[in-house]
Design an enzyme around this catalytic site. Structure first.
Site, short mmCIF file in Angstrom:
data_model
loop_
_atom_site.label_atom_id
_atom_site.label_comp_id
_atom_site.label_asym_id
_atom_site.label_seq_id
_atom_site.Cartn_x
_atom_site.Cartn_y
_atom_site.Cartn_z
N CYS A 44 0.85 -1.19 0.00
CA CYS A 44 0.00 0.00 0.00
C CYS A 44 0.88 1.24 0.00
CB CYS A 44 -0.89 0.01 1.24
SG CYS A 44 -1.82 1.53 1.44
N HIS A 65 3.10 -8.20 13.74
CA HIS A 65 2.27 -7.85 12.59
C HIS A 65 3.16 -7.64 11.36
CE1 HIS A 65 -0.40 -5.50 9.94
NE2 HIS A 65 -1.39 -6.07 10.61
N GLU A 120 3.11 -5.69 8.84
CA GLU A 120 3.49 -4.32 8.51
C GLU A 120 4.63 -3.83 9.41
OE1 GLU A 120 1.73 0.15 8.78
OE2 GLU A 120 0.25 -1.41 8.34
N CYS A 177 -3.66 5.32 8.61
CA CYS A 177 -4.28 5.45 7.29
C CYS A 177 -5.65 6.13 7.38
CB CYS A 177 -4.36 4.04 6.72
SG CYS A 177 -5.79 3.63 5.80
#
Length: 338
Positions: free
Chosen positions: A113, A141, A143, A211
């Site tokens: 992303c 996680h 990310e 985000c």
């Protein structure tokens, strides 16, 4: 003695109509939409199989659908046979993963992303300036692993306010915080406040790392919370942003909130005494799953659906550059020749 008058019998209260408050925005964000389309486009252009490192997005239905079309999901790039195409998921990967793919003679498509890529670039920039980087996020996680891998010598993870006491830095005047993009806004700022108290010269990133879609979905949940007795969030158990939405609902005072992948997972007992159901979905959830929940609720008397809109979303991202005017199969074959 005064005259006695009869007390009129109380009329039973009219039961409130059952209804659903449907959050907007909900479901796919621009980064997820881009990643899912990227897998479909790669399969269309290059044919199966297309290997994908980790789940392209954290949603069981999406992964199963793409598998049926010819995508093969693997845990590591090293599992992909040489001379094939591997795609990196929307969550991003560390530079070492790109190197593994190169060493494994694989053609790559990077579906990270763009908002995660922004955080990666911030990490690199602050590391080059020799800052200590405090990364707010959840250990393990994908990310967080990817972002940490950009500057492992400069980044330390802060997994909530309770971690702050143990944080040590080399120079309190050169400290910056970054964050995982899918966290709860309130939880993140609680951690930031604790960090700023400990390190008054702490620098914030140029813009919020959380985000826009994560923030919008949490705001909509808070808006529902004042009227809903039950909140259902459609999303998978490994979806960070979906889990946070359930937490936000509970923190906002909703008596009960649950996360489900499919309508079939809803327990009818949850509806006991409930007139207003709040419904939303995580940023990696296709709306077909929400429609199934609406149909399930309608069959049980919750046919009145009211949209609760708190934001407009119009952001779109272009597809990964590797899907534009490139023959990745030829590139993969050439790598195999080396």
């Amino acid at each position: 003695m005064g005259r006695m008058t009869a007390t009129p019998a109380s009329t039973p209260a009219t039961p409130r109509p059952k209804r659903v408050l449907l959050a907007a925005p909900r479901g796919y964000c621009a980064g997820v939409d881009r990643a899912v389309i990227a897998v479909e486009k790669a399969l269309e252009q290059y044919g199966a199989p297309i290997y994908v490192r980790h789940e392209i997005v954290h949603n069981k239905y999406v992964v199963q659908t793409l598998e049926r079309k010819g995508a093969i999901f693997v845990d590591q790039a090293t599992e992909v046979p040489p001379g094939n195409i591997v795609m990196f998921s929307a969550h991003g990967v560390a530079p070492t993963v790109h190197e593994e793919a190169r060493q494994g003679r694989l053609a790559t498509i990077d579906a990270t992303c763009p908002l995660v890529t922004k955080v990666h670039k911030e990490a690199v920039r602050y590391a080059e300036a020799d800052f200590d980087i405090l990364l707010i996020g959840h250990e393990g996680h994908e990310e967080v692993i990817g972002t940490s891998g950009e500057a492992p010598d400069h980044i330390q993870l802060v997994d909530g306010p309770e971690d702050v006491a143990a944080v040590e830095v080399r120079d309190p005047s050169k400290v910056v915080w970054l964050s995982q993009t899918t966290l709860s806004v309130d939880e993140t700022m609680e951690t930031v406040d604790a960090l700023q108290e400990k390190f008054p010269q702490l620098i914030s990133p140029p813009s919020s790392d959380i985000c826009y879609a994560t923030q919008n979905r949490q705001t909509a949940i808070k808006e529902l919370a004042g009227e809903a007795e039950l909140v259902i969030v459609v999303g998978s158990k490994n979806s960070s942003n979906s889990i946070r939405m359930v937490e936000v609902a509970k923190q906002a005072g909703v008596p009960a909130a649950y996360l489900v992948d499919f309508a079939s997972e809803i327990d009818e007992a949850w509806l006991e005494g409930v007139t207003t159901v709040g419904l939303s979905s995580g940023a990696s959830v296709p709306d077909v799953l929400v429609e199934e929940v609406l149909a399930w609720l309608s069959e049980r008397g919750y046919g009145d659906v009211e949209i609760v809109k708190t934001a407009d979303e119009s952001l779109t991202f272009s597809l990964p550059k590797e899907l534009r005017n490139k023959d990745l199969r030829a590139e993969a074959a050439a790598l195999l020749e080396k």
